[in-house]
Design a protein around this motif. Structure first.
Motif, PDB file in Angstrom:
ATOM      1  N   PRO A 285       0.819  -1.230   0.000  1.00 27.48           N
ATOM      2  CA  PRO A 285       0.000   0.000   0.000  1.00 27.48           C
ATOM      3  C   PRO A 285       0.849   1.275   0.000  1.00 27.48           C
ATOM      4  N   ASP A 286       2.127   1.147   0.406  1.00 21.23           N
ATOM      5  CA  ASP A 286       2.977   2.350   0.471  1.00 21.23           C
ATOM      6  C   ASP A 286       3.878   2.505  -0.747  1.00 21.23           C
ATOM      7  N   LEU A 287       3.550   1.829  -1.824  1.00 15.76           N
ATOM      8  CA  LEU A 287       4.389   1.884  -3.021  1.00 15.76           C
ATOM      9  C   LEU A 287       4.468   3.323  -3.552  1.00 15.76           C
ATOM     10  N   ASP A 288       5.707   3.744  -3.893  1.00 15.24           N
ATOM     11  CA  ASP A 288       5.882   5.138  -4.323  1.00 15.24           C
ATOM     12  C   ASP A 288       6.026   5.294  -5.830  1.00 15.24           C
ATOM     13  N   GLY A 289       6.457   4.225  -6.509  1.00 11.20           N
ATOM     14  CA  GLY A 289       6.659   4.344  -7.955  1.00 11.20           C
ATOM     15  C   GLY A 289       6.659   2.986  -8.622  1.00 11.20           C
TER      16      GLY A 289
END
Lengths: 405, 345
Positions: A285-289
């Motif tokens: 859920p915290d994926l940035d790219g």
């Protein structure tokens, strides 16, 4: 496509051999799937200069680095360093020749075949350039399969063309390429490369490493050097996918703040990419790219995030019209470049230069536009179909004839 | 009789009670192995991938069950009559191309486009059926040939670049939900119930099982076995069209990969559930369990980050394991197999 069959000495359990055969067919079928132009190769490398001193090294090297510099400028990258690569000039005097048959040159083109819009555009661009320069084309389609291309090259070589241009489907064709060169036919590899290209005059292609590195550097810059990144590659084992990914992972490894949380394959399919991305939404859920090598894959990624009601992380990929149409008017951030199908025009130009005895480079790394979400309006073609690779070098009229616009 | 036992096996009135009892045991046994496999898999998934039991993953699994399930039911019908359908993937791809090319993204043309796709799917199924029943071509070869043929037709027609778009009106079929459950799953449940009722409660179902168990004997007893076999291939083609519509609705684009995939999942799901590759044995309930097991397995592999290669290897390995178990393990202990082995009919 080969079918592996198995036999069993035992007559009763017929089901097991049947299942083995079935499984083998399934795996073989999926394993031979080709997408775009694919070719094997560790470092490319034209053979014209091998074993000799590198001719005109400085100028050749400058032309190689130009593609990197321009891509860095177009994407606003500060730290895009070219991978190490030696490019030299080839003396084509031994290949210089008058047309063997009549007054026009006959150029053989071992194409991928129209298995997708890339293949279609690739061969149409070649035909168009052939018409412009007034040469006859001997054509053979591999239907994306290296085994079929082995036969194609043999057949084309048997017609004794003045030059042979090959869109390589895999390292399996190396023997036939060498045999053709041994027959005195100058060979140009086009939109791909072979591990052993010592027999060819020149390799003309967009560089995989440039695409992979540029996408990765853009993501690093977007994330300020810190964050979680998912790597979505095309098809396992296929050079177009693997070289780009390897280059990207090298870039990410140089930035300790970047964590590659998962590496997955999308098979260059929006359907598979959407299923993969739907998993990413729940699992990271915290994926940035998201580093991706494909605009088609990005279609699935964008849909998965939008349907989950989550903001789409910055993505990368190649410039396919479907993706641009889908994200126009949204706040999705992206960087795109291309492995342009029209590079076949430069392949023909290189072959013609060799026949004229003009010096050519052993590796012609071609340049093509790269852009970000900020320039979407310049590149999107709402009036054209999803399958168009943008920007296209073909005239609108021809695109309409091909059903692409 | 719902288990696929051929009519020649009918027991006398005095033994009816005992036979019914054995029938129940047999049913339980046939479901036991895949259910046990599913339980083990769920346990392993829980241990190895924390967060597997989240609502998000559950939705993905339910969707996957629907997508695989529709084609698995068609494949089950074909397997029950001793065939196999390798052309399902090609029909799925063909459906998306027909929808895009004909409708050009216009919802008003969607109805006709669906009719055309349905006709195309039925045509491919009929071709498969005719090759098998009229020319005695092994189903494995016939359907593989049509798979290649349809791929060729798509390539020649579109030159690799299908034009047109999928109308948005189709998207509820792919991404919609009803009562919180993905629409594809509902589609699968409806298809499975209909197939289950036909197979288990009708004369047609009995004739179908008899055809798969012993086509010659069944034909001699007056059943039109050729019609039944061809009908199963047509049904499989039609269900592949439904799967194609679901796929088109799911992604909204013509996915070139679809028509190039042999779609191993439908075979894998049916065989894992215990449907015999030799025909005549297996029930839709088993297919449902097989589909569920495969969907959970694929979701788990994806959560583990396994690539397409690993997924194919696992699908292939699971088919082999299931067939091996059928040939030598739990299935051999079922009462009917013992009777067959001892020559009791």
């Amino acid at each position: 496509m080969r079918i592996h069959s198995s036999t069993s000495r035992r007559s009763r359990p017929l089901r097991l051999p049947l299942a083995i055969g079935l499984t083998a067919v399934l795996v073989t079928a999926c394993g031979t799937e080709q997408e775009g132009a694919t070719a094997g190769g560790g470092g490319g490398g034209g053979g014209g200069a091998s074993g000799e001193e590198c001719a005109n090294a400085e100028e050749a090297q400058a032309s190689y680095e130009q593609a990197w510099t321009e891509t860095a400028q177009q994407l606003g990258l500060e730290n895009l360093e070219p991978t190490e690569e030696q490019v030299c000039e080839v003396d084509t005097a031994p290949w210089a020749a008058e047309p063997k048959n009549g007054e026009t040159y006959r150029i053989a083109f071992a194409a991928q075949g129209p298995t997708n819009s890339w293949g279609l555009t690739n061969e149409e661009a070649f035909r168009q350039r052939a018409e412009e320069v007034g040469v006859e084309v001997l054509y053979a389609s591999a239907n994306g399969d290296a085994t079929a291309q082995v036969d194609n090259i043999q057949q084309l070589a048997s017609q004794d063309p003045d030059a042979l241009v090959v869109v390589p489907m895999g390292d399996g064709i190396t023997g036939q390429v060498q045999a053709a060169a041994g027959q005195g036919i100058p060979v140009v590899l086009c939109a791909g490369r072979l591990s052993d290209s010592s027999s060819v005059v020149s390799t003309v292609t967009r560089q995989y490493e440039l695409l992979g590195s540029a996408y990765a550097e853009w993501l690093v810059q977007q994330l300020g050097g810190e964050g979680q990144v998912a790597v979505l590659s095309g098809l396992a084992g296929v050079p177009t996918a693997e070289y780009q990914k390897a280059a990207a992972l090298e870039v990410f490894a140089e930035h300790p703040g970047i964590e590659v949380v998962t590496e997955q394959y999308t098979e260059w399919s929006p359907t598979v990419a959407k299923q993969v991305a739907a998993n990413l939404v729940t699992q990271y859920p915290d994926l940035d790219g998201i580093w991706s090598d494909s605009g088609y894959g990005d279609l699935g990624v964008v849909q998965a995030y939008q349907e989950a009601g989550r903001p789409v992380p910055p993505v990368t990929g190649d410039a396919i019209n479907a993706f641009l149409k889908a994200v126009q008017g949204t706040d999705v951030r992206f960087a795109l470049s291309s492995f342009p199908p029209e590079q076949s025009m430069q392949c023909l130009d290189t072959a013609m230069a060799a026949l004229a005895g003009e010096p050519v480079l052993d590796k012609v790394y071609i340049n093509s536009p790269s852009f970000t979400h900020e320039q979407i309006d310049e590149y999107v073609r709402p009036e054209c179909t999803d399958n168009l690779f943008v920007p296209s070098a073909l005239p609108d009229e021809q695109l309409r004839e091909l059903g692409l616009c | 009789m719902t288990t696929g036992a051929p009519p020649t096996e009918a027991a006398g009135p005095a033994r009816a009670g005992a036979s019914a009892g054995r029938d129940v045991v047999r049913r339980a046994l046939s479901l036991l192995a895949p259910l046990a496999g599913l339980a083990v898999l769920l346990l392993v998934a829980a241990v190895t991938t924390p967060g597997f039991y989240s609502a998000g993953v559950l939705q993905l699994v339910l969707f996957q069950i629907g997508l695989i399930g529709v084609t698995a039911v068609g494949q089950t019908l074909v397997l029950l009559v001793g065939g196999i359908d390798l052309s399902i993937g090609a029909v799925i791809g063909l459906t998306t191309v027909v929808i895009a090319e004909h409708s050009r993204g216009d919802g008003e043309r969607l109805g006709v486009a669906i009719l055309l796709a349905t006709a195309a799917g039925a045509g491919v199924g009929l071709l498969n059926g005719l090759l098998v029943v009229r020319r005695q071509v092994p189903a494995f070869v016939a359907t593989f040939a049509t798979f290649v043929l349809v791929q060729g037709v798509i390539t020649a027609w579109t030159r690799g670049a299908p034009s047109g778009n999928i109308p948005g009106e189709l998207s509820p079929l792919g991404i919609g939900r009803w009562l919180g459950i993905p629409v594809p799953l509902w589609a699968f449940l409806v298809v499975a119930v209909v197939a289950g009722v036909v197979l288990g409660r009708t004369g047609l179902g009995r004739r179908l099982y008899a055809t798969g168990a012993n086509e010659r004997a069944t034909a001699l007893s007056g059943v039109r076995t050729r019609w039944i076999i061809a009908g199963c291939f047509v049904a499989s083609g039609l269900l592949a069209v439904l799967a194609g519509l679901i796929n088109a609705g799911y992604i909204g684009y013509v996915d070139a990969r679809l028509s190039r995939s042999l779609d191993p999942n439908s075979v894998a799901a049916a065989v894992i559930g215990g449907i015999a590759l030799t025909g005549g044995r297996g029930r839709i309930g088993q297919t449902v369990v097989g589909v569920t097991l495969l969907a959970v397995l694929l979701a788990w592999l994806r959560q583990l980050g396994a690539g397409a290669g690993a997924q194919l290897v696992v699908s292939g390995a699971v088919i082999l394991l299931a067939v091996w178990l059928q040939g030598s393990g739990w299935a051999a202990r079922s009462p009917r197999r013992i009777k067959q082995r001892d020559g009791v009919r």
